[in-house]
Design a protein around this motif. Structure first.
Motif, PDB file in Angstrom:
ATOM      1  N   SER A 230      -0.626 -10.015   5.936  1.00 29.59           N
ATOM      2  CA  SER A 230      -1.152  -9.496   4.508  1.00 29.59           C
ATOM      3  C   SER A 230      -1.061  -7.883   4.889  1.00 29.59           C
TER       4      SER A 230
ATOM      5  N   THR B 250      -3.425  -4.632   2.937  1.00 27.01           N
ATOM      6  CA  THR B 250      -4.624  -4.154   2.000  1.00 27.01           C
ATOM      7  C   THR B 250      -4.065  -2.798   1.411  1.00 27.01           C
TER       8      THR B 250
ATOM      9  N   LYS C 119      -5.009   0.318  -1.332  1.00 25.07           N
ATOM     10  CA  LYS C 119      -6.156   0.885  -2.277  1.00 25.07           C
ATOM     11  C   LYS C 119      -5.451   1.443  -3.513  1.00 25.07           C
ATOM     12  N   ASP C 120      -6.060   1.590  -4.432  1.00 23.21           N
ATOM     13  CA  ASP C 120      -5.591   2.116  -5.797  1.00 23.21           C
ATOM     14  C   ASP C 120      -6.115   3.414  -5.996  1.00 23.21           C
TER      15      ASP C 120
ATOM     16  N   THR D  10     -10.526   1.288  -5.251  1.00 16.66           N
ATOM     17  CA  THR D  10     -10.618   0.011  -5.236  1.00 16.66           C
ATOM     18  C   THR D  10      -9.359  -0.511  -4.225  1.00 16.66           C
ATOM     19  N   THR D  11      -9.875  -1.407  -3.291  1.00 15.63           N
ATOM     20  CA  THR D  11      -8.980  -1.897  -2.421  1.00 15.63           C
ATOM     21  C   THR D  11      -8.770  -3.434  -2.615  1.00 15.63           C
ATOM     22  N   GLU D  12      -7.613  -4.092  -2.388  1.00 18.84           N
ATOM     23  CA  GLU D  12      -7.032  -5.243  -2.683  1.00 18.84           C
ATOM     24  C   GLU D  12      -6.053  -5.817  -1.526  1.00 18.84           C
ATOM     25  N   THR D  13      -6.435  -6.957  -1.057  1.00 23.91           N
ATOM     26  CA  THR D  13      -5.560  -7.447  -0.013  1.00 23.91           C
ATOM     27  C   THR D  13      -4.764  -8.617  -0.674  1.00 23.91           C
ATOM     28  N   PHE D  14      -3.332  -8.488  -0.327  1.00 25.58           N
ATOM     29  CA  PHE D  14      -2.209  -9.336  -0.695  1.00 25.58           C
ATOM     30  C   PHE D  14      -1.815  -9.956   0.420  1.00 25.58           C
TER      31      PHE D  14
END
Length: 131
Positions: A5, A7, A9-10, A14-18
């Protein structure tokens, strides 16, 4: 084994893991395949899903330039050419993130001869980092 995956950060922090499953792809701005090992912390990426729902991670192009001027009518940034064949003009995305460190800047605050790092998505500036 768990699938890898990344991670992300925009620009708002904000962080999001894919999750990157077997059908996921990592590509460069031209669409050529890269390996997961080509990704490094600090890379600017665009993550989207393909028609099968697999993650497609596009690593954005980056170029360091010397700022020349901004055309506010055409929304284009002009830079000084290093070589005669170099591109010297880039379209500015309406939502481009322009900053120096954590300080948000306006495009109008850039001065001639500032060193700027441009992050490009399909040739359009999505981020300007003033040095």
């Amino acid at each position: 084994a768990a699938s890898p995956s990344i991670t992300v950060k925009d620009y708002a922090g904000t962080t999001e893991t894919f999750k990157l499953g077997t059908g996921s792809k990592v590509i460069n701005d031209a669409g050529s395949a890269l390996s997961l090992g080509n990704l490094a912390a600090g890379n600017r990426v665009e993550v989207r899903k393909d028609e099968s729902g697999n993650a497609v991670v596009k690593v954005l192009n980056v170029t360091t330039q010397t700022y020349w001027k901004y055309d506010s009518y055409a929304k284009e940034i002009y830079v000084k050419r290093q070589n005669v064949n170099d591109a010297n003009l880039y379209k500015l995305s309406p939502g481009a993130y322009i900053h120096q460190g954590d300080t948000i800047l306006t495009v109008q605050s850039l001065k001639e001869n500032d060193t700027i790092v441009l992050y490009l998505n399909n040739g359009t500036i999505v981020e300007i980092q003033k040095q």
